[in-house]
Write a protein that holds these residues in place. Structure first.
Motif, short mmCIF file in Angstrom:
data_model
loop_
_atom_site.label_atom_id
_atom_site.label_comp_id
_atom_site.label_asym_id
_atom_site.label_seq_id
_atom_site.Cartn_x
_atom_site.Cartn_y
_atom_site.Cartn_z
N ASN A 175 35.58 42.72 48.56
CA ASN A 175 34.29 42.05 48.42
C ASN A 175 34.15 40.82 49.30
O ASN A 175 33.04 40.39 49.58
CB ASN A 175 34.08 41.64 46.96
CG ASN A 175 33.31 42.70 46.20
OD1 ASN A 175 32.87 43.67 46.80
ND2 ASN A 175 33.18 42.52 44.92
N LEU B 266 24.77 43.39 49.78
CA LEU B 266 25.17 43.54 48.39
C LEU B 266 23.96 43.89 47.54
O LEU B 266 22.95 43.21 47.57
CB LEU B 266 25.76 42.21 47.92
CG LEU B 266 26.68 42.25 46.73
CD1 LEU B 266 27.93 43.05 47.05
CD2 LEU B 266 27.05 40.84 46.35
N VAL B 267 24.04 44.98 46.81
CA VAL B 267 22.93 45.37 45.96
C VAL B 267 23.20 44.98 44.52
O VAL B 267 22.34 44.41 43.85
CB VAL B 267 22.68 46.89 46.07
CG1 VAL B 267 21.53 47.31 45.20
CG2 VAL B 267 22.41 47.28 47.50
N TYR B 268 24.37 45.26 44.08
CA TYR B 268 24.69 45.03 42.69
C TYR B 268 26.18 44.75 42.58
O TYR B 268 26.98 45.54 43.07
CB TYR B 268 24.33 46.28 41.87
CG TYR B 268 23.48 46.02 40.67
CD1 TYR B 268 22.39 45.17 40.72
CD2 TYR B 268 23.78 46.63 39.45
CE1 TYR B 268 21.61 44.94 39.61
CE2 TYR B 268 23.00 46.41 38.34
CZ TYR B 268 21.92 45.57 38.43
OH TYR B 268 21.16 45.35 37.33
N ALA B 269 26.56 43.64 42.00
CA ALA B 269 27.98 43.32 41.88
C ALA B 269 28.22 42.65 40.54
O ALA B 269 27.30 42.35 39.81
CB ALA B 269 28.42 42.42 43.01
N LYS B 270 29.48 42.42 40.27
CA LYS B 270 29.91 41.77 39.04
C LYS B 270 29.14 40.45 38.86
O LYS B 270 29.01 39.68 39.79
CB LYS B 270 31.41 41.50 39.16
CG LYS B 270 32.08 40.96 37.95
CD LYS B 270 33.56 41.27 38.01
CE LYS B 270 34.29 40.54 39.11
NZ LYS B 270 34.33 39.09 38.94
N PRO B 271 28.61 40.18 37.64
CA PRO B 271 27.91 38.91 37.42
C PRO B 271 28.81 37.72 37.74
O PRO B 271 30.02 37.77 37.52
CB PRO B 271 27.56 38.94 35.93
CG PRO B 271 27.70 40.34 35.50
CD PRO B 271 28.65 41.00 36.43
N MET C 179 31.23 36.32 35.14
CA MET C 179 32.46 37.03 34.76
C MET C 179 33.53 36.71 35.77
O MET C 179 33.30 36.75 36.97
CB MET C 179 32.21 38.55 34.75
CG MET C 179 31.30 38.98 33.65
SD MET C 179 31.39 40.75 33.37
CE MET C 179 32.62 40.83 32.10
N ASN C 180 34.71 36.38 35.30
CA ASN C 180 35.78 36.03 36.24
C ASN C 180 36.60 37.27 36.60
O ASN C 180 36.29 38.38 36.17
CB ASN C 180 36.63 34.89 35.68
CG ASN C 180 37.18 35.20 34.32
OD1 ASN C 180 37.38 36.36 34.00
ND2 ASN C 180 37.40 34.19 33.51
N THR D 39 39.60 38.16 35.81
CA THR D 39 40.63 38.65 34.89
C THR D 39 40.30 40.08 34.46
O THR D 39 39.22 40.31 33.93
CB THR D 39 40.69 37.76 33.63
OG1 THR D 39 40.58 36.41 34.03
CG2 THR D 39 41.95 37.99 32.85
N GLY E 179 33.23 45.95 27.11
CA GLY E 179 33.07 45.55 28.50
C GLY E 179 31.61 45.57 28.92
O GLY E 179 31.13 44.65 29.60
N VAL E 180 30.89 46.60 28.50
CA VAL E 180 29.47 46.71 28.85
C VAL E 180 28.69 45.55 28.23
O VAL E 180 27.86 44.92 28.89
CB VAL E 180 28.91 48.07 28.36
CG1 VAL E 180 27.44 48.17 28.67
CG2 VAL E 180 29.66 49.22 28.99
N LYS F 188 29.25 42.32 29.95
CA LYS F 188 28.50 42.29 31.19
C LYS F 188 27.03 41.95 30.92
O LYS F 188 26.44 41.13 31.63
CB LYS F 188 28.62 43.65 31.87
CG LYS F 188 27.88 43.77 33.17
CD LYS F 188 28.27 45.04 33.91
CE LYS F 188 27.89 46.29 33.16
NZ LYS F 188 28.28 47.51 33.85
N GLU G 74 24.99 38.72 32.26
CA GLU G 74 23.76 38.87 33.06
C GLU G 74 22.60 38.11 32.44
O GLU G 74 21.82 37.45 33.14
CB GLU G 74 23.40 40.36 33.18
CG GLU G 74 24.28 41.12 34.16
CD GLU G 74 23.99 42.62 34.18
OE1 GLU G 74 24.62 43.31 34.96
OE2 GLU G 74 23.13 43.08 33.39
#
Lengths: 255, 68
Positions: A3, A11-16, A19-20, A22, A33-34, A37, A41
């Protein structure tokens, strides 16, 4: 992770951002997990990253503080709403929310939860209902379905012996202090998007001082149910949603 | 053209992304990751339409959706 070399315009969509890095300790396919997320968000969209305080439960989500870069307070088993009440009364401008499982909220913490909701404390509760005590190895919870097999009811839950599943969300909808009570699920993409909208509405109503809110999220526990993650989602759709029907049970927010 | 990247350090091989991909362009990796899983990979990147459904479904937030 490649990344670092991706140009921002690609970049279209990535980890918020909240969120770190880990890696989560949850089992493969776990709904926690969902929902983590979605919470990240929603807080990011609301711009409340500096003002959000989560109260995490005892259960699988006890380590939520390791994954979301906001302030967290760990509460005793089931007492997250009571702890959140104290925090919210000290800091009324903060977004204080609790994140609880069904063993935490519907069993040991029923009194705290219902009284906090009834007082209308401007705190949203995110209630993960997977019909089982996932962390301790899949024992029967108050929310276990009739006939569902767990390690402590290997022949299926018998209402004569174990009573009936507890519908906390329906109880919360009867209380005067609540402004938004909803039941959502995360078994497919459409449901996840609806669950995000419900969480957003609950958080917004808390910041606008409209009262307490409860968002129940019917989730899977593939390890506890002894199913593969894909099969667990199918089982949820077939069995859980029949008893735990989705929808907004109460909505006086006016959004 | 859109494509996805799977972070092999986060992926726990639940394959929920494989089950929701409308174009069925995801699959299982042939190589084992550091954690001992066979992570999901994009087998046919040319079919990807960038719908983000795999990202939404991924419980471990291992998927990044990109366009080149």
């Amino acid at each position: 992770m490649q990344n670092d070399v991706i140009a921002p315009e690609n970049l279209v969509y990535a980890k918020p951002k909240l969120m770190n890095d880990t890696p989560m300790h949850y089992c493969a396919g776990c709904s926690h997990g969902v929902v983590h997320k979605l919470v990240a968000e929603v807080i990011e969209e609301m711009g409340m990253a500096d003002k959000a305080i989560g109260v995490s439960p005892v259960g699988c989500a006890v380590f939520a503080y390791r994954y979301l870069d906001i302030d967290w307070q760990e509460a005793a088993h089931g007492r997250a709403p009571a702890v959140a009440t104290g925090i919210k009364r000290c800091w009324p401008d903060r977004l204080v929310f609790t994140y609880q499982g069904d063993g935490d909220l519907a069993a040991i913490g029923t009194a705290e939860t219902l009284h906090m909701l009834n007082r209308g404390e401007n705190i949203p509760i995110i209630f993960i209902n997977n019909a089982i005590y996932g962390m301790t190895g899949g024992q029967m919870a108050p929310t276990t379905l009739i006939g569902q097999k767990t390690t402590t009811c290997p022949y299926g839950r018998d209402p004569k012996l174990n009573g009936y599943p507890l519908k906390i969300t329906e109880m919360a909808a009867m209380l005067n202090g609540t402004c938004f009570v909803s039941r959502q699920s995360v078994e497919n993409v459409a449901s996840i998007r609806k669950a995000k909208r419900a969480i957003r509405k609950a958080f917004q109503s808390a910041m606008d001082g409209k009262g307490s809110s409860l968002v129940e999220i019917v989730s899977t526990c593939s390890s506890g149910w002894k199913l593969s993650p894909v099969k667990a989602n199918e089982w949820l759709e077939e069995h859980m949603l029949e008893f735990y029907q989705k929808g907004d049970l109460k909505d006086t927010t006016g959004y | 053209m859109p494509r996805i990247e799977v972070d092999a350090n986060r992926c726990k091989a639940c394959y929920l992304c494989v089950s929701v991909c409308p174009k069925k362009c995801l699959g299982k990796s042939k190589t084992i990751s550091k954690k001992g899983y066979f992570p999901a990979v994009q087998e046919r990147p040319q079919d990807c339409i960038g719908c983000k459904m795999c990202y939404v479904m991924c419980p471990d937030v291992a998927i990044t959706v990109l366009k080149d």
